[in-house]
Design a protein around this motif. Structure first.
Motif, PDB file in Angstrom:
ATOM      1  N   MET A 164       0.827  -1.207   0.000  1.00 16.49           N
ATOM      2  CA  MET A 164       0.000   0.000   0.000  1.00 16.49           C
ATOM      3  C   MET A 164       0.866   1.265   0.000  1.00 16.49           C
ATOM      4  SD  MET A 164      -2.704   1.470   2.770  1.00 16.49           S
ATOM      5  CE  MET A 164      -1.350   2.151   3.731  1.00 16.49           C
ATOM      6  N   PHE A 168       1.414   3.741  -3.275  1.00 14.78           N
ATOM      7  CA  PHE A 168       1.092   5.159  -3.108  1.00 14.78           C
ATOM      8  C   PHE A 168       2.308   6.030  -3.426  1.00 14.78           C
ATOM      9  CE2 PHE A 168       0.779   9.065  -0.657  1.00 14.78           C
ATOM     10  CZ  PHE A 168      -0.501   9.499  -0.952  1.00 14.78           C
ATOM     11  N   ASN A 184      -2.875  19.169  -1.306  1.00 17.57           N
ATOM     12  CA  ASN A 184      -3.761  18.008  -1.434  1.00 17.57           C
ATOM     13  C   ASN A 184      -3.022  16.706  -1.186  1.00 17.57           C
ATOM     14  OD1 ASN A 184      -6.011  19.485  -1.920  1.00 17.57           O
ATOM     15  ND2 ASN A 184      -6.252  18.900  -4.068  1.00 17.57           N
ATOM     16  N   LEU A 185      -1.799  16.620  -1.695  1.00 14.33           N
ATOM     17  CA  LEU A 185      -1.029  15.404  -1.455  1.00 14.33           C
ATOM     18  C   LEU A 185      -0.738  15.243   0.035  1.00 14.33           C
ATOM     19  CD1 LEU A 185       1.388  15.366  -4.514  1.00 14.33           C
ATOM     20  CD2 LEU A 185      -0.330  13.652  -3.939  1.00 14.33           C
ATOM     21  N   ARG A 187      -2.580  16.243   2.436  1.00 14.64           N
ATOM     22  CA  ARG A 187      -3.814  15.780   3.080  1.00 14.64           C
ATOM     23  C   ARG A 187      -4.078  14.317   2.757  1.00 14.64           C
ATOM     24  NH1 ARG A 187      -7.287  20.888   1.230  1.00 14.64           N
ATOM     25  NH2 ARG A 187      -9.117  19.701   1.909  1.00 14.64           N
ATOM     26  N   SER A 188      -3.703  13.904   1.565  1.00 15.70           N
ATOM     27  CA  SER A 188      -3.871  12.483   1.253  1.00 15.70           C
ATOM     28  C   SER A 188      -2.942  11.626   2.113  1.00 15.70           C
ATOM     29  CB  SER A 188      -3.606  12.233  -0.243  1.00 15.70           C
ATOM     30  OG  SER A 188      -2.224  12.299  -0.532  1.00 15.70           O
ATOM     31  N   GLN A 191      -4.462  11.127   5.405  1.00 17.87           N
ATOM     32  CA  GLN A 191      -5.441  10.038   5.332  1.00 17.87           C
ATOM     33  C   GLN A 191      -4.766   8.674   5.415  1.00 17.87           C
ATOM     34  OE1 GLN A 191      -8.858  10.409   5.017  1.00 17.87           O
ATOM     35  NE2 GLN A 191      -8.595  12.620   5.239  1.00 17.87           N
ATOM     36  N   ILE A 192      -3.750   8.478   4.596  1.00 17.77           N
ATOM     37  CA  ILE A 192      -3.166   7.141   4.522  1.00 17.77           C
ATOM     38  C   ILE A 192      -2.397   6.811   5.795  1.00 17.77           C
ATOM     39  CG2 ILE A 192      -0.873   7.546   3.489  1.00 17.77           C
ATOM     40  CD1 ILE A 192      -1.643   5.349   1.425  1.00 17.77           C
ATOM     41  N   ALA A 194      -3.315   7.718   8.706  1.00 21.36           N
ATOM     42  CA  ALA A 194      -4.282   7.492   9.779  1.00 21.36           C
ATOM     43  C   ALA A 194      -4.454   6.009  10.033  1.00 21.36           C
ATOM     44  CB  ALA A 194      -5.623   8.128   9.405  1.00 21.36           C
ATOM     45  N   LEU A 195      -4.184   5.199   9.002  1.00 20.47           N
ATOM     46  CA  LEU A 195      -4.244   3.752   9.164  1.00 20.47           C
ATOM     47  C   LEU A 195      -3.395   3.289  10.328  1.00 20.47           C
ATOM     48  CD1 LEU A 195      -4.002   2.569   5.490  1.00 20.47           C
ATOM     49  CD2 LEU A 195      -5.719   1.823   7.143  1.00 20.47           C
ATOM     50  N   LYS A 198      -5.129   3.639  13.792  1.00 21.03           N
ATOM     51  CA  LYS A 198      -6.530   3.255  13.923  1.00 21.03           C
ATOM     52  C   LYS A 198      -6.732   1.769  14.167  1.00 21.03           C
ATOM     53  CE  LYS A 198      -8.660   7.242  12.725  1.00 21.03           C
ATOM     54  NZ  LYS A 198      -9.957   7.802  13.102  1.00 21.03           N
ATOM     55  N   ARG A 199      -5.755   1.108  14.697  1.00 24.90           N
ATOM     56  CA  ARG A 199      -5.983  -0.320  14.885  1.00 24.90           C
ATOM     57  C   ARG A 199      -5.447  -0.782  16.210  1.00 24.90           C
ATOM     58  NH1 ARG A 199      -3.990  -2.792   9.966  1.00 24.90           N
ATOM     59  NH2 ARG A 199      -4.590  -0.881   8.953  1.00 24.90           N
TER      60      ARG A 199
END
Lengths: 199, 199
Positions: A164, A168, A184-185, A187-188, A191-192, A194-195, A198-199
């Motif tokens: 992943m 990316f 924008n990149l 911010r992307s 997002q990525i 954040a994985l 989050k676990r």
DNA sequence: GTAGTTCCGTATCAACCGATACATAAGTAG
DNA sequence: CTACTTATGTATCGGTTGATACGGAACTAC
């Protein structure tokens, strides 16, 4: 003792810098000797071949130059002193910043510098591919280390998470060339990444 | 009434299929007329130009063919009948499957078919870029719709999430060409789609 | 049959590709 | 000075690029 013979009349380093810019923008094959000679200070074919050997050797030298300057944004993937998460995140953010910087061509030379090549460019294609493969392996090492130190759970799918981030990362080059801006990149990447938490 | 004149001796569709394979593998510029003529059935230059107009027009026709066959994996991005999450996830999975399928060249023609181009290939580069841009916009529409129907929270960073999926999508082409297999890409999609369920 | 249309094969176009040959210029070494 | 070394400028190499010219072949229309 100074070197014998007639001194070179053009700045070899400046010529190399200019060649980097041209290869970066156009890629290996579409960049012609005439374009190179012109941008490298209007040098003659003889001077070109005496100084750089061939177009292919020049490209290899240009790749080395890139790797030691703008391309260093991925070096952090090989750093085991910082946290794995930080290594990957900083690599992505530095890559996004660098590849959208308007002071030089967009995208990444290693990803987009020789994607369309005929049979003559096979060596160049393999050179870039081997660099990408090393980056991929470096990401895997970081993910593996994250699991080892407990920053990611043992249940982590190491191959999946590696692929992943790696996919990316190479995607940034096309995205940047297509006009994606740094904000924008970034911010992307928020997002990525954040994985990770989050676990 | 049948068409007048001498009938064509080669199969135009088969020639187009063969041209697609060659362009897909090598890209636009490094693919020469001689290679095309040979793989298209050993046709003559006259037959080639009579049937396809020019190399550039042939490529445009090849892109259309690709879009109506293997390239349809991204069509689902434009489907508003299914859930946004499903549209994006299925696009990614279908793309990963298609681009790693060994029955044809690896990667994506739209992403990698004309990344290195000199000045003669500018129109072709822009053609592919415009298709990528439409896919990017379609992803954005799906993310926006997801927020609208409450499948993603209002706090969602639409631009960031869109750029993340879009960058990953274009990255698949390089990843596939570098040897990523379908299983690993599928697991990387497991990872990236987990974002959707984790907030 | 002849006229008209479309396709084919060969030969070739100018332009450009990466790379060299050859003579000369500009420096150092003794 | 001469000998040696290295860089330079011009002219050109054989090969390939995408694209055409031209004459003939194969079909339909009448």
């Amino acid at each position: 003792m100074a070197r014998t013979g007639r001194p070179r009349e053009f700045d070899r380093q400046a010529a190399l810098d200019a060649a980097l810019t041209l290869f970066w923008k156009q890629g290996y094959e579409p960049t012609s000797l005439n374009q190179l000679k012109e941008i490298m200070g209007g040098i003659s074919p003889t001077s070109f071949y005496a100084a750089f050997g061939s177009k292919e050797k020049l490209f290899e030298e240009v790749v080395e130059l890139y790797r030691s300057t703008e391309g260093r944004v991925t070096d952090i993937l090989f750093d085991d002193e910082i946290s794995p998460r930080s290594a990957i995140e900083r690599c992505l953010r530095q890559s996004a910043k660098m590849q959208t910087d308007p002071s030089h061509p967009l995208g990444c030379l290693i990803v987009s510098g020789a994607s369309n090549c005929g049979s003559t460019g096979n060596r160049v294609v393999e050179l870039l591919k081997s660099i990408r493969r090393k980056n991929h392996e470096a990401i895997k090492s970081q993910v593996r280390r994250a699991v080892a130190i407990g920053d990611l759970p043992n249940s982590t799918d190491i191959e999946g998470l590696t692929e992943m981030f790696s996919t990316f990362l190479v995607g940034i080059s096309t995205a940047a060339r297509d006009g994606a801006n740094r904000a924008n990149l970034d911010r992307s990447i928020d997002q990525i990444m954040a994985l990770w938490g989050k676990r």
